[in-house]
Structures are given as C-alpha cells and as structure tokens.
Design an enzyme around this catalytic site. Structure first.
Site, PDB file in Angstrom:
ATOM      1  N   GLU A 171       0.803  -1.222   0.000  1.00 13.59           N
ATOM      2  CA  GLU A 171       0.000   0.000   0.000  1.00 13.59           C
ATOM      3  C   GLU A 171       0.837   1.275   0.000  1.00 13.59           C
ATOM      4  O   GLU A 171       0.757   2.107   0.924  1.00 13.59           O
ATOM      5  CB  GLU A 171      -0.941  -0.002   1.207  1.00 13.59           C
ATOM      6  N   GLU A 231      -5.309  -8.783   0.295  1.00 11.07           N
ATOM      7  CA  GLU A 231      -5.956  -8.471   1.580  1.00 11.07           C
ATOM      8  C   GLU A 231      -7.428  -8.188   1.351  1.00 11.07           C
ATOM      9  O   GLU A 231      -7.800  -7.547   0.363  1.00 11.07           O
ATOM     10  CB  GLU A 231      -5.372  -7.209   2.246  1.00 11.07           C
TER      11      GLU A 231
HETATM   12  C1  FCB Z   1      -4.279  -2.554   5.262  1.00 13.92           C
HETATM   13  C2  FCB Z   1      -2.860  -2.811   5.706  1.00 13.92           C
HETATM   14  C3  FCB Z   1      -2.741  -3.866   6.766  1.00 13.92           C
HETATM   15  C4  FCB Z   1      -3.858  -3.819   7.756  1.00 13.92           C
HETATM   16  C5  FCB Z   1      -5.196  -3.736   7.084  1.00 13.92           C
HETATM   17  C6  FCB Z   1      -6.378  -3.689   8.001  1.00 13.92           C
HETATM   18  O1  FCB Z   1      -4.425  -1.258   4.801  1.00 13.92           O
HETATM   19  O2  FCB Z   1      -2.076  -3.221   4.620  1.00 13.92           O
HETATM   20  O3  FCB Z   1      -1.477  -3.713   7.348  1.00 13.92           O
HETATM   21  O4  FCB Z   1      -3.656  -2.812   8.656  1.00 13.92           O
HETATM   22  O5  FCB Z   1      -5.241  -2.626   6.258  1.00 13.92           O
END
Ligand code: FCB
Length: 446
Positions: free
Chosen positions: A182, A362
């Site tokens: 990110e 994610e």
């Molecule tokens: C993302 C991050 C991860 C975690 C999730 C909830 O933005 O990559 O580290 O904090 O959110």
C-alpha cells in the site's frame, strides 16, 4: 463465459430440463484449480517486540492508541499458527520481512534475522502452503528512518540492496513477492494526514517524492528478484478504495472523486505498467523501465464518500464526508468503514485492464461479531466468484488476517483474525468464520 452470455445462449429446453435434473443442485461457483487460499499478516502487526523500527519509536512517543508490545507473539509461535492454517486447508500465506530484524544497522546483516524468515518459509512449505512474501510493509529500520527514511536520496539503493539480499537467501523457495504494501496509503498517512511516521501534515510535495521513490525502488527490486529467480511473480499490494461523490448531483464532488480515483487507485499501477509517472498538470517522468508487474496484488476493504472543498490540490482531493446524511450507505464496521462488496467487483474488473493475473492480497473485517465476518467473507467471495465467471484472471484470495493483530494507530481493539488471539495468554481460538471458509476451500467452490 459470463452468466449473462450463458443465459442468452442457453436454448429453452435445456434450461427447463436443468430444473428437474440433478445438475441444478451443484450449480455453484467453482474456483480455478490451484487457486491460492490463505491469510495475510505483516511482521510488525503480529511478531511482537520489533524494537528496532521507526514504528516502535512512533508508538513510544504516544501518538497512537497503544503500543504493539508482544503483539500476537507470532515470532515465537509461527509454527503453531501455521499448523492451524494448514488444518483450515490454507494453501498460501502472505507475511512480511521485518527489515529492522535483518539489516539491524546500516550494512549489518543479522544471521538470526535471516535465519528466522528462512524457518518461516520452510514451515510454510512443509505444510503445503505457498509463501507470498512482502519485502516492505510500512516499517523501516530505525537507522534508515534516522537518515530520512523514504525521503533519503539513497533510499532506492538501500531498498535494492535489501531486496537483493533477501532474494538471494529465499529466492529458490519463494516465487510470489510483493515489494511495497500500500505505497499510496503510506504516503498519505505519513505525509498528508500525519497519523503515521514520519508524521508530516499536508506536505504534498514530499508525498509525491515518496511515491516516486517507491516506484523507482520497485523497478530496481523487480530486477533484483528476477535475477535471483527468473520465474518470480512480483507486484505491489495495492490498496483500492471505492469512491463515490458525497452529492452525486454536484459536479465538483464528482470531480474530486475523479482526482482521488486517479491518485489513490490508478496512478501507482499505471506508472509501473506504462513506465511513466504522471500527475496531470503537475509532473511527468519516465521510470527506469515499464512493465514491472507480473501480477496485480489487490487489497480491498471499503468505500469513501468525497466532498470537494475547492480548486487547490487539497480542495480537489476534497474531504471525506461523515456519511451520516447518506441514507443509502451500507452497514459500517467497527472502525467505521462501510461494508461495500460491490467495490471488490469494481476493482477486479477495472484492474483487468493491465492484462495480468490478480491476486487478492488483503480483504477482511474488524469485528467482535464473528457472524458478521462470515457474512462479509461470503459477500466478497461472491463478488470474486462472479468476476472469475466473467473471465477475470483471479489466482487467489488471501484474507486479512490470519490472526488478530496490531492495527497500527488503532491498536488491538480491531479484531481482524480468522484465528482469535487472547493477548493476555496468547491463546489462539479458531473462529467459526475460519471453519466456514475452510469448507469453501475444501470444495473449492462457493
Ligand atoms: C491494510 C494494511 C494492513 C492492515 C489492514 C487492516 O491497509 O495493509 O497492514 O492494517 O489494512
């Protein structure tokens, strides 16, 4: 073939027979063979006692809800945690390397640190799980932060050297790599909102420089990884944030959505794909090379509503609206993020334009109600399955998170884990949502 095409092509009698035949009962979405199923974590959020990093120092300065301390003690318990993941049928696991444990001071490589992640990789392989390794997940070694971190003119060289080192150590055992987690979120939180290190506010010029540095560093790391492993699959984990105008009738709100859409969701991947960093009206530059994404890593959680506040850059970016006056928004999670599964489909289809496989790196829900986690998972997997059905080349789904963990400035209250952690005893509890997901994994269908 898409569902719509299918309907259009199916002759009437076949549709009729299907109602009576056994086939209709098994008409579930199938996931492709070899689909990667698993969880994701990052070093600082689960390992505990990462005392040599900029985030540790940031926590000690009291600028966050609470310090990370022992976190989930995953540094010592990773084998047990992976046993549980294996029992849940996981075939992959994403984790990150803690740079501050490996290069403990400038040019000093810790055997213990290197050996630790070697054991983590072996533990995954022994359990039949594909390691997906993040080189950099927000945390910097303190020695590098002291020099200016991502703003240091030589950051690219440090990052390339670190990546080359870990590629040499692990490359034969790791095929899937993520250089940056990110990057745009990090620039935004660290240089515009000031919530994360280095805590600068509204420093748009520095945020842009940092993104440029991460892009150039990625290109160099891409080469280092491919030099060690020619068939490596290298990407970034790109946070994609669904966006809607606060007032859909306002042209300015719609303009702000377009500005954010480009800066947050498209600029970084476009730059790596085309080899040119473009900020319309402000900046244009070639990167050392184009086409340095072997796949697209997608992190997806939520949607924001945007309200324009003027014509300067901050005004064009606009503010997030409080959501209160939006009658039509969906349920919100415990951190206040809207649950918006349609956004998953939107980005899967949108990022298809890069012509690369997509790995969901994610997706998850902070909640103390595990039923809600399962509903969230099901609704998002449904969108994934439909996108696959429409021909989007999705190769895996990694849930955030395998374990409850330290959610940065929000601390421990957000429970993201398929596996719960009692922080007082470090006892693990496999949640029902994890078992339901295990059933999907076992059948490889929804
Ligand atoms: C993302 C991050 C991860 C975690 C999730 C909830 O933005 O990559 O580290 O904090 O959110």
């Amino acid at each position: 073939m898409s569902a719509i095409e299918h309907e259009a092509l199916a002759p009437e009698p076949v549709a009729h027979e299907a109602h009576e035949g056994p086939g209709i009962h098994s008409a579930n979405f199938r996931f492709p063979n070899g689909f990667l199923w698993g969880g994701a974590t990052s070093s600082h959020q689960v390992e505990g006692h990462n005392t040599n990093s900029d985030w540790w120092a940031w926590e000690q300065s009291g600028r966050v809800a609470e310090p990370s301390g022992a976190a989930a003690d995953h540094y010592n318990r990773f084998r047990h945690d992976f046993d549980l993941a294996q029992q849940l049928g996981h075939t992959a696991q994403r984790f990150s390397l803690e740079w501050s444990r490996i290069e403990t001071s400038e040019g000093v490589w810790s055997r213990e640190g290197l050996e630790h992640y070697s054991q983590v990789i072996d533990a995954l392989r022994e359990r039949g799980m594909e390691p997906v390794v993040t080189v950099f997940h927000y945390t910097l070694p303190q020695w590098l932060a002291d020099k200016g971190g991502l703003e240091h003119p030589e950051f690219e060289r440090y990052f390339e050297r670190f990546t080359a080192r870990v590629a040499a150590e692990y490359g034969t055992r790791v095929r899937w790599w993520i250089t940056f987690n990110e990057p745009v979120v990090q620039a935004f939180k660290g240089w515009i909102l000031g919530q994360w290190p280095p805590g600068k506010m509204n420093d748009f010029a520095a945020a842009l420089r940092v993104m440029r540095t991460m892009l150039r560093s990625h290109v160099k790391a891409y080469h280092a990884l491919h030099a060690a492993r020619p068939d490596a699959m290298v990407s970034v984990a790109k946070h994609a944030l669904a966006l809607s105008p606060c007032n859909p009738k306002s042209r300015l709100d719609r303009l702000s959505v377009r500005v954010r859409e480009y800066l947050f969701n498209n600029l970084f991947l476009d730059a790596l794909h085309t080899g040119a960093l473009r900020v319309p009206g402000l900046f244009w530059e070639r990167l050392p090379q184009a086409q340095t994404l072997d796949y697209i890593g997608l992190n997806y959680y939520t949607r924001d509503f945007v309200k324009n506040t003027g014509f300067s850059l901050p005004g064009l970016l606009g503010n997030l609206c409080t959501l209160e006056h939006h009658g039509s928004i969906g349920k919100r999670n415990e951190l206040g993020w809207e649950i918006y599964p349609e956004g998953m489909a939107h980005f899967l289809k949108s990022y298809r334009r890069y012509g690369k496989p997509i790995l969901i790196t994610e997706n998850g829900l902070p909640t103390n109600r595990d039923d809600d986690r399962w509903t969230f998972l099901f609704l998002h997997l449904w969108q994934v399955a439909r996108a696959i059905d429409e021909g989007v080349p999705i190769v895996g789904y990694l849930h955030w998170s395998l374990l409850d963990n330290y959610e940065w400035a929000d601390g421990f209250k957000a429970r993201f884990g398929l596996i719960g952690v009692d922080y007082a005893t470090q006892e693990r509890t496999v949640r029902d949502s994890a078992r339901k997901l295990a059933d999907v994994i076992l059948r490889n269908e929804l």
